[in-house]
Design an enzyme around this catalytic site. Structure first.
Site, PDB file in Angstrom:
ATOM      1  N   LYS A  95       0.834  -1.221   0.000  1.00  0.00           N
ATOM      2  CA  LYS A  95       0.000   0.000   0.000  1.00  0.00           C
ATOM      3  C   LYS A  95       0.858   1.257   0.000  1.00  0.00           C
ATOM      4  O   LYS A  95       0.609   2.196   0.762  1.00  0.00           O
ATOM      5  CB  LYS A  95      -0.969  -0.003   1.180  1.00  0.00           C
ATOM      6  CG  LYS A  95      -1.948  -1.183   1.144  1.00  0.00           C
ATOM      7  CD  LYS A  95      -3.002  -1.075   2.213  1.00  0.00           C
ATOM      8  CE  LYS A  95      -3.967  -2.240   2.208  1.00  0.00           C
ATOM      9  NZ  LYS A  95      -3.388  -3.527   2.615  1.00  0.00           N
TER      10      LYS A  95
HETATM   11  O1  LIG Z   1      -4.886  -4.287  -0.101  1.00  0.00           O
HETATM   12  C1  LIG Z   1      -5.330  -5.213   0.596  1.00  0.00           C
HETATM   13  O2  LIG Z   1      -4.940  -6.351   0.450  1.00  0.00           O
HETATM   14  C2  LIG Z   1      -6.443  -4.912   1.513  1.00  0.00           C
HETATM   15  C3  LIG Z   1      -7.305  -3.915   1.119  1.00  0.00           C
HETATM   16  C4  LIG Z   1      -8.525  -3.739   1.794  1.00  0.00           C
HETATM   17  O3  LIG Z   1      -9.344  -2.924   1.421  1.00  0.00           O
HETATM   18  N1  LIG Z   1      -8.788  -4.542   2.862  1.00  0.00           N
HETATM   19  C5  LIG Z   1      -7.926  -5.509   3.291  1.00  0.00           C
HETATM   20  O4  LIG Z   1      -8.266  -6.219   4.254  1.00  0.00           O
HETATM   21  N2  LIG Z   1      -6.715  -5.656   2.668  1.00  0.00           N
HETATM   22  C6  LIG Z   1      -5.732  -6.650   3.170  1.00  0.00           C
HETATM   23  O5  LIG Z   1      -6.256  -7.959   2.962  1.00  0.00           O
HETATM   24  C7  LIG Z   1      -5.947  -8.811   4.070  1.00  0.00           C
HETATM   25  C8  LIG Z   1      -7.245  -9.269   4.699  1.00  0.00           C
HETATM   26  O6  LIG Z   1      -6.997 -10.227   5.686  1.00  0.00           O
HETATM   27  P1  LIG Z   1      -8.153 -11.149   6.317  1.00  0.00           P
HETATM   28  O7  LIG Z   1      -9.215 -10.204   6.795  1.00  0.00           O
HETATM   29  O8  LIG Z   1      -7.456 -11.855   7.436  1.00  0.00           O
HETATM   30  O9  LIG Z   1      -8.635 -12.068   5.242  1.00  0.00           O
HETATM   31  C9  LIG Z   1      -5.044  -8.002   4.988  1.00  0.00           C
HETATM   32  O10 LIG Z   1      -3.700  -8.269   4.617  1.00  0.00           O
HETATM   33  C10 LIG Z   1      -5.378  -6.555   4.662  1.00  0.00           C
HETATM   34  O11 LIG Z   1      -4.279  -5.707   4.866  1.00  0.00           O
END
Ligand SMILES: O=C(O)c1cc(=O)[nH]c(=O)n1[C@@H]1O[C@H](COP(=O)(O)O)[C@@H](O)[C@H]1O
Length: 279
Positions: A95
């Site tokens: 990011k």
């Molecule tokens: O860019 C990302 O991956 C991201 C964007 C977003 O809007 N929301 C989001 O949750 N993420 C990332 O996606 C992953 C979600 O993780 P879980 O919620 O454990 O499945 C994490 O690494 C967050 O940093």
């Protein structure tokens, strides 16, 4: 082979829309590894080995490594993925977003130091903060557009009064990423699974771009609605643009016992099946 083609090949080979997110938290590691940051590589490598034939991509989140002074383990993990899963593209979730001269360094960090095939970027600072990544034409650059968190409403849903039709900020970004900003066809967009209506809207505005969709699993996003909103077919029945649906914690921590890798594989299989059934 460029990132877009890598994604298409992995989707076909593994019949999968699933991306396994690698967000290692030592406090959640199993058994004797619990709390041991020196085991980050071992933990992630076991997850990779257990799921590598089930995924369209892996997505390591750099903060989980940097916070533990474990960048060397991230380097080893990237090399491991390239070795054991050469057909699976790796999205480094960093990011990043900064002025051009600094962005050049971030681009080198992602694409050269870590060998990432794509990186997530914050577009808040505008096109000149994205442009340095476009000098690596085979690599992907995935822009935050409509993020999965509630605070995404603070900016992304606001209307831009100076523009024709007063689009919301995320709508304007999706349109730019599909057109003027996408000089080499490298761009993708992040849209949260927690907002299927906006996934559909982004797909309208950016019909061909890859969409990285986090938020299924631990954040409770609707996997079926996500696929239905994001996978759109043209008149000939072909998918217009790919989707990559990420789940991290629900897979990584499916078990805190010695069977953690097998449990991760079971959840990955089930999630892949749910996503595929919704196609
Ligand atoms: O860019 C990302 O991956 C991201 C964007 C977003 O809007 N929301 C989001 O949750 N993420 C990332 O996606 C992953 C979600 O993780 P879980 O919620 O454990 O499945 C994490 O690494 C967050 O940093």
């Amino acid at each position: 082979m460029n990132f877009i083609n890598q994604l298409a090949r992995a989707e076909r080979l593994h019949d999968s829309l699933l991306c396994v997110g690698l967000d290692p938290e030592p406090g959640k590691f199993p058994g004797a590894w619990k709390g041991d940051a020196a085991r980050i590589y071992d933990f992630c490598a076991r997850i990779v080995d257990a799921t590598k034939d089930l995924v369209v991509a892996f997505k390591p989140q750099i903060a989980y490594f940097a916070a533990q002074r474990a960048e060397d383990q991230l380097e080893r993990l990237m090399a491991h993925i390239k070795r054991v899963a050469p057909d699976v593209p790796v999205i480094l979730d960093a990011k990043r977003g900064d002025i051009g001269s600094t962005a050049e360094q971030y681009a080198r960090e992602a694409y050269e130091r870590y060998q990432a095939d794509a990186v997530t970027l914050s577009p808040f600072m505008g096109f000149d903060s994205i442009e340095p990544y476009l000098r690596h034409p085979d690599k992907g650059a995935i822009l935050l557009c409509r993020t999965s968190n509630p605070g995404g409403n603070d900016w992304q849903m606001q209307r831009l009064a100076d523009l024709p039709g007063q689009p919301r900020l995320y709508e304007h970004l999706a349109a730019l990423a599909q057109s003027a900003w996408n000089r080499n066809g490298q761009l993708g967009l992040v849209v949260g699974a927690t907002y299927p209506a906006e996934i559909a809207r982004v797909r309208e505005l950016a019909p061909t771009l890859p969409l990285l969709i986090p938020g299924v699993g631990a954040q409770g996003g609707d996997a079926v609605a996500t696929v239905q909103a994001g996978l759109v077919r043209d008149a000939a029945g072909a998918i217009t643009g790919p989707i990559v649906v990420n789940s991290s914690r629900a897979i990584l921590y499916a078990s805190n016992g010695d069977d953690f890798a097998e449990a991760a594989r079971r959840v990955a299989l089930a999630t892949r099946a749910t996503l595929n059934a919704a196609r």
